[in-house]
Design a protein around this motif. Structure first.
Motif, PDB file in Angstrom:
ATOM      1  N   ILE A   1      -3.759   2.843 -13.449  1.00  0.00           N
ATOM      2  CA  ILE A   1      -2.329   2.564 -13.631  1.00  0.00           C
ATOM      3  C   ILE A   1      -1.762   1.826 -12.423  1.00  0.00           C
ATOM      4  O   ILE A   1      -1.082   0.808 -12.564  1.00  0.00           O
ATOM      5  N   SER A   2      -2.054   2.328 -11.213  1.00  0.00           N
ATOM      6  CA  SER A   2      -1.508   1.676 -10.020  1.00  0.00           C
ATOM      7  C   SER A   2      -2.071   0.269  -9.870  1.00  0.00           C
ATOM      8  O   SER A   2      -1.369  -0.653  -9.460  1.00  0.00           O
ATOM      9  N   GLY A   3      -3.349   0.065 -10.233  1.00  0.00           N
ATOM     10  CA  GLY A   3      -3.972  -1.257 -10.142  1.00  0.00           C
ATOM     11  C   GLY A   3      -3.369  -2.258 -11.107  1.00  0.00           C
ATOM     12  O   GLY A   3      -3.107  -3.409 -10.751  1.00  0.00           O
TER      13      GLY A   3
ATOM     14  N   PHE B   1       0.727   7.095  -6.272  1.00  0.00           N
ATOM     15  CA  PHE B   1      -0.213   8.199  -6.479  1.00  0.00           C
ATOM     16  C   PHE B   1       0.514   9.539  -6.336  1.00  0.00           C
ATOM     17  O   PHE B   1       0.258  10.464  -7.101  1.00  0.00           O
ATOM     18  N   GLY B   2       1.391   9.620  -5.337  1.00  0.00           N
ATOM     19  CA  GLY B   2       2.163  10.844  -5.143  1.00  0.00           C
ATOM     20  C   GLY B   2       3.025  11.165  -6.347  1.00  0.00           C
ATOM     21  O   GLY B   2       3.093  12.319  -6.800  1.00  0.00           O
ATOM     22  N   TYR B   3       3.660  10.139  -6.915  1.00  0.00           N
ATOM     23  CA  TYR B   3       4.512  10.331  -8.098  1.00  0.00           C
ATOM     24  C   TYR B   3       3.677  10.774  -9.300  1.00  0.00           C
ATOM     25  O   TYR B   3       4.071  11.670 -10.041  1.00  0.00           O
ATOM     26  N   MET B   4       2.504  10.168  -9.482  1.00  0.00           N
ATOM     27  CA  MET B   4       1.680  10.486 -10.650  1.00  0.00           C
ATOM     28  C   MET B   4       1.067  11.877 -10.583  1.00  0.00           C
ATOM     29  O   MET B   4       0.645  12.422 -11.604  1.00  0.00           O
ATOM     30  N   LYS B   5       1.047  12.467  -9.388  1.00  0.00           N
ATOM     31  CA  LYS B   5       0.527  13.840  -9.260  1.00  0.00           C
ATOM     32  C   LYS B   5       1.352  14.818 -10.089  1.00  0.00           C
ATOM     33  O   LYS B   5       0.837  15.825 -10.570  1.00  0.00           O
ATOM     34  N   LYS B   6       2.642  14.504 -10.282  1.00  0.00           N
ATOM     35  CA  LYS B   6       3.523  15.369 -11.071  1.00  0.00           C
ATOM     36  C   LYS B   6       3.024  15.519 -12.505  1.00  0.00           C
ATOM     37  O   LYS B   6       3.308  16.500 -13.170  1.00  0.00           O
ATOM     38  N   TYR B   7       2.309  14.503 -12.983  1.00  0.00           N
ATOM     39  CA  TYR B   7       1.876  14.465 -14.380  1.00  0.00           C
ATOM     40  C   TYR B   7       0.413  14.873 -14.548  1.00  0.00           C
ATOM     41  O   TYR B   7      -0.147  14.733 -15.629  1.00  0.00           O
ATOM     42  N   ASN B   8      -0.181  15.398 -13.478  1.00  0.00           N
ATOM     43  CA  ASN B   8      -1.564  15.878 -13.512  1.00  0.00           C
ATOM     44  C   ASN B   8      -2.542  14.856 -14.105  1.00  0.00           C
ATOM     45  O   ASN B   8      -3.438  15.209 -14.868  1.00  0.00           O
TER      46      ASN B   8
ATOM     47  N   LEU C   1      -8.453  -1.240  -4.478  1.00  0.00           N
ATOM     48  CA  LEU C   1      -7.680  -0.628  -3.387  1.00  0.00           C
ATOM     49  C   LEU C   1      -7.326   0.819  -3.715  1.00  0.00           C
ATOM     50  O   LEU C   1      -7.329   1.688  -2.840  1.00  0.00           O
ATOM     51  N   GLY C   2      -7.028   1.083  -4.998  1.00  0.00           N
ATOM     52  CA  GLY C   2      -6.767   2.462  -5.427  1.00  0.00           C
ATOM     53  C   GLY C   2      -7.995   3.344  -5.273  1.00  0.00           C
ATOM     54  O   GLY C   2      -7.902   4.498  -4.839  1.00  0.00           O
TER      55      GLY C   2
ATOM     56  N   GLU D   1       0.831  -1.210   0.000  1.00  0.00           N
ATOM     57  CA  GLU D   1       0.000   0.000   0.000  1.00  0.00           C
ATOM     58  C   GLU D   1       0.867   1.262   0.000  1.00  0.00           C
ATOM     59  O   GLU D   1       0.521   2.246  -0.646  1.00  0.00           O
ATOM     60  N   LEU D   2       1.986   1.221   0.689  1.00  0.00           N
ATOM     61  CA  LEU D   2       2.893   2.376   0.652  1.00  0.00           C
ATOM     62  C   LEU D   2       3.459   2.577  -0.755  1.00  0.00           C
ATOM     63  O   LEU D   2       3.575   3.710  -1.221  1.00  0.00           O
ATOM     64  N   ILE D   3       3.780   1.480  -1.441  1.00  0.00           N
ATOM     65  CA  ILE D   3       4.333   1.589  -2.801  1.00  0.00           C
ATOM     66  C   ILE D   3       3.251   1.954  -3.806  1.00  0.00           C
ATOM     67  O   ILE D   3       3.358   2.948  -4.521  1.00  0.00           O
TER      68      ILE D   3
END
Length: 197
Positions: free
Chosen positions: A117-119, A101-108, A161-162, A93-95
């Motif tokens: 994507i995470s799923g 999700f935190g990383y993908m925020k950069k790409y709006n 989960l996402g 869940e941390l990964i």
């Protein structure tokens, strides 16, 4: 080892989510309870699809878990249970939720895209080793294809989960509790099935 590294890197946000959960226990458990229902509804739907495709075997990942829990060493079994029910859900869940999700925020990216994507990556990781082994061993296309199809329930679980993570205002504790409950129930089911044989 991964747990320790992840915890050190994400300690601040993880502890912040723990505090949010402590301050609003009722809502956290309500969201987790709904999440468990979503996971089992999705799992049921996946099982119907697999049965329609006449796929009855388990994924290599599931077979590996059954093998671990069949160990004659009681201490090893206890360690496996702790890893499967506590550490793996926290790490995953941390990964796949907090960090990804935190990383993908950069790409709006939209929330739907982040969930999807995470799923898919979550599901892919659960069958990637088996598929790679099959390719290296030059297994047939049917065996490889079957393992890919067996990855669909993992992808669906990752997507659910996402969704739970997104709906909980990105409180990683909520999907972690759902993930822990799911894995605990799976472990109990495995032991029950082993005792029936």
């Amino acid at each position: 080892l991964i747990f320790v590294v992840l915890f050190l890197v994400l300690k601040k946000v993880f502890l912040s989510d723990i505090n949010r959960s402590k301050n609003d226990k009722k809502n956290t458990f309500k969201q987790a309870g709904l999440g468990i229902l979503y996971v089992y509804a999705a799992s049921y739907a996946c099982n119907i699809v697999l049965s329609l495709l006449q796929i009855t075997q388990d994924s290599e990942n599931q077979d590996a878990i059954v093998s671990m829990l069949s160990s004659p060493n009681v201490l090893a079994i206890i360690l496996y249970i702790v890893v499967l029910v506590v550490l793996a859900p926290i790490v995953e869940e941390l990964i796949f939720r907090k960090a990804m999700f935190g990383y993908m925020k950069k790409y709006n990216l939209s929330e739907k895209k982040k969930i999807l994507i995470s799923g898919i990556i979550f599901g892919g990781i659960h069958v990637a080793t088996a598929i790679l082994s099959m390719i290296l061993e030059q297994a047939g296309i049917i065996e490889i294809g079957t393992e890919i199809i067996l990855g669909i329930p993992y992808c669906v679980m990752g997507i659910v989960l996402g969704y739970i993570y997104s709906k909980s205002e990105e409180n990683v504790i909520v999907p972690t509790l759902v993930h822990m409950f799911n894995n605990a129930l799976s472990v109990i089911s495995i032991f029950l099935l082993m005792n029936m044989q």
